[in-house]
Design a protein around this motif. Structure first.
Motif, PDB file in Angstrom:
ATOM      1  N   ASN A 221       0.825  -1.139   0.106  1.00  0.00           N
ATOM      2  CA  ASN A 221      -0.113   0.038  -0.156  1.00  0.00           C
ATOM      3  C   ASN A 221       0.772   1.225  -0.109  1.00  0.00           C
ATOM      4  O   ASN A 221       0.708   2.277  -0.759  1.00  0.00           O
ATOM      5  N   ASP A 373      -8.420   5.230   2.858  1.00  0.00           N
ATOM      6  CA  ASP A 373      -8.635   4.188   4.082  1.00  0.00           C
ATOM      7  C   ASP A 373      -9.632   4.911   4.934  1.00  0.00           C
ATOM      8  O   ASP A 373      -9.062   5.812   5.490  1.00  0.00           O
ATOM      9  N   GLN A 375     -11.501   3.325   7.704  1.00  0.00           N
ATOM     10  CA  GLN A 375     -11.836   2.098   8.529  1.00  0.00           C
ATOM     11  C   GLN A 375     -12.746   2.783   9.786  1.00  0.00           C
ATOM     12  O   GLN A 375     -12.591   3.717  10.106  1.00  0.00           O
ATOM     13  N   TYR A 396      -6.454   1.511  -4.076  1.00  0.00           N
ATOM     14  CA  TYR A 396      -6.899   0.607  -2.735  1.00  0.00           C
ATOM     15  C   TYR A 396      -7.706   1.412  -1.981  1.00  0.00           C
ATOM     16  O   TYR A 396      -7.852   2.809  -1.621  1.00  0.00           O
ATOM     17  N   ASP A 398     -10.290   1.094   1.648  1.00  0.00           N
ATOM     18  CA  ASP A 398     -10.659   0.081   2.919  1.00  0.00           C
ATOM     19  C   ASP A 398     -11.563   0.864   3.521  1.00  0.00           C
ATOM     20  O   ASP A 398     -11.626   1.778   3.948  1.00  0.00           O
ATOM     21  N   SER A 400     -13.336  -0.975   5.784  1.00  0.00           N
ATOM     22  CA  SER A 400     -13.771  -1.855   6.861  1.00  0.00           C
ATOM     23  C   SER A 400     -14.099  -1.500   8.349  1.00  0.00           C
ATOM     24  O   SER A 400     -13.924  -0.445   8.706  1.00  0.00           O
ATOM     25  N   LEU A 421     -11.112  -3.735   0.517  1.00  0.00           N
ATOM     26  CA  LEU A 421     -11.527  -4.344   1.653  1.00  0.00           C
ATOM     27  C   LEU A 421     -12.970  -3.907   2.464  1.00  0.00           C
ATOM     28  O   LEU A 421     -13.009  -2.582   2.797  1.00  0.00           O
TER      29      LEU A 421
END
Length: 893
Positions: A221, A373, A375, A396, A398, A400, A421
């Motif tokens: 990443n 990202d 999350q 990428y 994410d 999550s 993700l």
């Protein structure tokens, strides 16, 4: 002291002992991670699951670990409040657990209630020189000048390992030593900067980005982000690794504290009091000062604000308006007020932990974003459906642990996405069918999406997909037969789903290496159906079919033909007689059939097996022949109540640990042969039923200790074996302890304590024997020493009798006289010196004697063999009758 090797020592202990615990976790750079991140990592690593929920982690940590024996390393603790908030202490874990903490502040370690503190010392001159030369010499024949330079460099580094590693890699440059001469000996960071100064400008930028933001992040990443910044990640990271400025562990980028601090000091430069002039901001105090006072400038390229302890909710979006060159942004528990029209438009990386809004504002410009990202967010959807931006650079994504997320974005607007993700998105019902447009996607992780009922057919058209994780998707009832079209798939995990049948097209997955369907048996407890032959899966290395209600007739066809298989998990199934020819699995190392309550027999085992486990198989009567499993390291047969035969086990010499508790039907004579055959080279121990110690044991005492004098006739002791007869007031359960040995000299002041790296003691009311071996390299016994050896099993287990036998080798021998076969046997146990040659007719005991480093010779007599040299066992002679020649261990008994 930084750089002295605290983390290295902790890693060494972790690597050596981790396989003896139920679960392990290494929390690196503890101070750099949030409470939730640390607890999530602790749960996922110890439980070996990535589909765990994100709510009430404090409760989860305490609930899930109370009965587990775990090893946890907490690396680089700096703040007690932060440590205390994680709620990690001995009360969280089961008996026998161990916690290792590293830090620079002894007072902080005292607050953490550590039981023992070890302070590493700097290296001495000899070891310093070895370490410098290890990293410095790029030829087997270095010049005399280079040898002299290495001596001087070792002196300059003052015994600090990190400085020697980093600077040793630059020693081949003549200018290195000259540069060192101008740096004070106590200024390690300035010494390390010499290595930084040797980098080119792009490599320097990469190093500074890592030191401020990317420590502990996935290397792939980070590479995406750096490439998005035009930093040529592959070559740059390679240079940093070669110069020991960064390391990679479990694919995570790591950096030593001193290197990190050196990088941050370079960022500050001479403007210590003017953070708005720095290229990177990472300290919350500095960040809040710059943003709170609207003092941002074009100088800032990266900014990180983590506010887990005191959430920040009074900052304005407008405060970012002057950060026009901002490319890296990391926020945690931060709430910004205002609109995002003037927000920096060059972001390559956006990491916003606990994002507070239910969708990303449409006026937030993210068109250059490479990694996103988000999350643990409050997102219900990523963007407004009608106003979703097109992110051509995003690779990428994410989301999550965003438990309110119901929709995924339109993936056709994210054409270059490689990793997706959505772990534990508990409200997610479906994945947008546009996912089929992601022709570069290599990873999808949907584990823990408990409301996900099916996968769109378009997903099966992803030709580049390598990893698909669906574990914990409990409502997912089927995989489409189009699964076989995923031609690049190497990993498929679908544990604990509602899947009852593996698609027949699975046999078309030519590149598949890991298949896992643990716990897949449907709502009606039906057996998992495998309607195809496995022999076409020529690359499969790991197959998990545990707790799938499989019976004999449901054993996969041609299971024994998987030539590449290394791990096979068949636990908790309904087998009666496993007739599969496992011997055909020529690369199998791990085989587990624990908890198969109806299993009576198995057909065969492969020679390559390292771990074999049939614990809690009460109907098992016979194991396959073990005699050719010469690399077997662990054998678990506990609670196999009807087991009467383990063919070949008495011939194995190097099994590290053998668990045979409650295998009461094994004949006593055979149990003793197993104990006799167990080699000096093994290091784990044997746990086996028994009511008394073997009669060949030299020294015995009906208590927990033995006192004796090392006999004059034993010139070179190579070790000793301890036997302990024990029982417990409890039946079942695990003790808090593993066997611990203390050796106290009566003729010297030394006291030694050793744990033989064995498992915890399982408690039974019935009597059992534990046998463990200890090398004299740990204790240094010499002829004439008066010693006391005591065994500690803790207060939950009663020791009824203790025994001990010495093993030695003969002095004044020349190893050059030994034949090749004997040298090989000797090397296995790493014992120097010669062992007398055994005559051919005494080969029945040859392996045992050699493996124990014993000095025996024999001559033939009318009725058997008579010993002609001293016995290490009890000083007496032993005989064997003709009819017993073929019984390998009866000679010794």
């Amino acid at each position: 002291m930084g750089g002295i090797g605290k983390t290295t020592l902790a890693k060494a202990a972790y690597n050596e002992f981790s396989d003896r615990f139920d679960g392990t976790c290494f929390l690196e750079n503890f101070g750099e991670s949030s409470k939730d991140q640390l607890q999530q990592k602790l749960l996922s690593h110890i439980l070996r699951r990535d589909d765990l929920g994100s709510n009430n982690l404090d409760h989860e940590v305490r609930r899930r670990f109370l009965k587990k024996r775990v090893l946890v390393v907490i690396d680089d603790v700096k703040d007690f409040t932060h440590y205390n908030s994680i709620a990690i202490d001995s009360s969280c874990f089961g008996p026998g657990s161990r916690i290792i903490i590293t830090g620079r502040d002894q007072h902080l370690l005292d607050l953490c209630k550590t039981e023992k503190i070890y302070s590493p010392e700097t290296l001495n001159s000899d070891d310093s020189l070895k370490l410098v030369r290890l990293h410095a010499f790029r030829t087997s024949e270095p010049s005399k000048e280079l040898l002299q330079l290495s001596i001087k460099l070792a002196e300059y580094c003052g015994g600090l390992p990190l400085a020697m590693e980093v600077l040793g890699t630059l020693l081949f440059k003549e200018s290195t030593l000259e540069s060192l001469k101008s740096v004070p000996n106590d200024n390690i960071q300035a010494k390390l900067q010499i290595s930084f100064d040797a980098l080119n400008e792009v490599q320097k930028d990469i190093f500074l980005d890592i030191s401020c933001f990317f420590i502990g992040m996935d290397e792939d990443n980070v590479s995406c982000i750096l490439d998005g910044c035009k930093f040529f990640a592959e070559s740059g990271l390679k240079v940093l690794k070669n110069r020991c400025l960064i390391t990679v562990r479990d694919n995570k980028l790591m950096m030593h504290d001193l290197s990190r601090d050196m990088g941050r000091q370079i960022v500050r430069g001479t403007s210590w009091k003017d953070p708005e002039k720095w290229s990177r901001l990472w300290d919350p105090v500095d960040v809040i000062y710059v943003l709170g006072n609207y003092e941002g400038t074009n100088a800032t390229e990266g900014l990180s604000l983590k506010a887990e302890v005191t959430p920040v909710d009074n900052l304005e979006v407008e405060a970012f308006s002057e950060l026009k060159k901002l490319r890296l942004l990391q926020l945690s528990h931060v709430h910004l007020k205002g609109n995002y029209k003037l927000f920096p438009k060059g972001l390559q990386w956006l990491c916003w932990f606990k994002f507070p809004l239910d969708s990303v504002p449409t006026d937030l410009y993210l068109r250059k974003l490479v990694v996103m990202d988000m999350q643990h967010s409050n997102l219900k959807r990523l963007w407004d459906v009608q106003k979703q931006p097109q992110l051509l650079e995003l690779k990428y994504l994410d989301l999550s642990h965003s438990i309110q997320l119901t929709d995924t974005p339109d993936f056709s607007l994210l054409p270059n996405l490689k990793k997706l993700l959505l772990i534990n998105c508990e409200s997610l019902v479906e994945v947008h069918n546009s996912i089929g447009t992601l022709h570069k996607l290599v990873l999808i992780n949907l584990s823990g999406c408990t409301e996900l009922g099916e996968l769109s057919l378009e997903l099966y058209s992803l030709k580049s997909l390598k990893t698909l994780i669906l574990s914990g998707c409990s409502k997912l009832a089927r995989l489409d037969d189009a699964l076989g079209d995923l031609e690049s798939l190497t990993t498929l995990k679908a544990d604990n789903t509602g899947i009852t049948q593996i698609p027949s097209s699975t046999c078309q997955l030519k590149k598949i290496e890991e298949l896992s369907f643990e716990g897949c048996k449907g709502s009606r407890q039906a057996a998992l159906s495998i309607p195809f032959s496995l022999n076409r899966l020529c690359c499969l290395k790991t197959l998990r079919l545990s707790f799938c209600n499989l019976s004999d007739e449901w054993v996969p066809e041609n299971l024994g033909s998987l030539s590449c298989l290394e791990e096979l998990d068949l636990r908790g199934n309904n087998f009666h007689n496993l007739q599969t020819d496992f011997a055909g699995l020529e690369n199998l190392q791990i085989l587990r059939v624990d908890g198969c309550s109806k299993l009576k027999s198995m057909f065969s085992l492969p020679k390559t097996l390292r771990s074999f486990s049939t614990t809690n198989c009460p109907m098992l009567e016979r194991t396959p022949d073990l005699s050719e499993c010469l690399v077997l390291q662990s054998l678990h047969l506990r609670n196999c109540y009807n087991l009467v035969e383990t063919p070949g086990l008495d011939k194995l010499k190097t099994v590290g640990v053998i668990h045979m508790e409650m295998c009461n039907r094994i004949p006593n004579t055979y149990r003793e042969r197993i104990m006799q055959g167990w080699a000096v080279g093994a290091n784990g121990g044997i746990f086996i039923p028994g009511s008394s110690l073997p009669n060949w044991v030299s020294f015995k005492n009906e208590t927990y200790s033995i006192s004796f004098t090392v006999p004059e006739t034993l010139n070179h002791v190579v070790g000793f074996t301890v036997w302990t007869l024990y029982a417990s007031q409890k039946n079942e359960g695990m003790s808090k302890y593993s066997p611990n040995i203390t050796l106290k000299y009566k003729t010297k002041s030394n006291v030694w304590s050793r744990n033989p790296a064995t498992d915890m003691i399982r408690m039974y009311r019935e009597k059992h024997i534990w046998q463990g071996h200890f090398s004299n390299e740990d204790f240094f016994l010499e002829t004439g020493d008066q010693v006391e050896v005591s065994v500690d099993f803790g207060d939950q287990v009663t020791i009824l009798e203790t025994g001990l036998t010495l093993a030695y080798r003969e002095a004044n021998t020349d190893i050059s006289d030994i034949d090749n076969e004997l040298v090989i046997e000797q090397a296995k146990i790493d014992l120097p010196g010669k062992i007398k040659r055994i005559e051919p007719y005494s080969n029945c005991c040859y392996d045992y004697l050699v493996s124990h480093g014993l000095s025996f010779g024999f001559q033939e007599k009318e009725r058997g063999f008579e010993e002609t040299s001293e016995s290490v066992l009890s000083g007496s002679s032993h005989y064997v009758k003709d009819e017993e020649k073929d019984a390998t261990m009866d000679l010794i008994s």
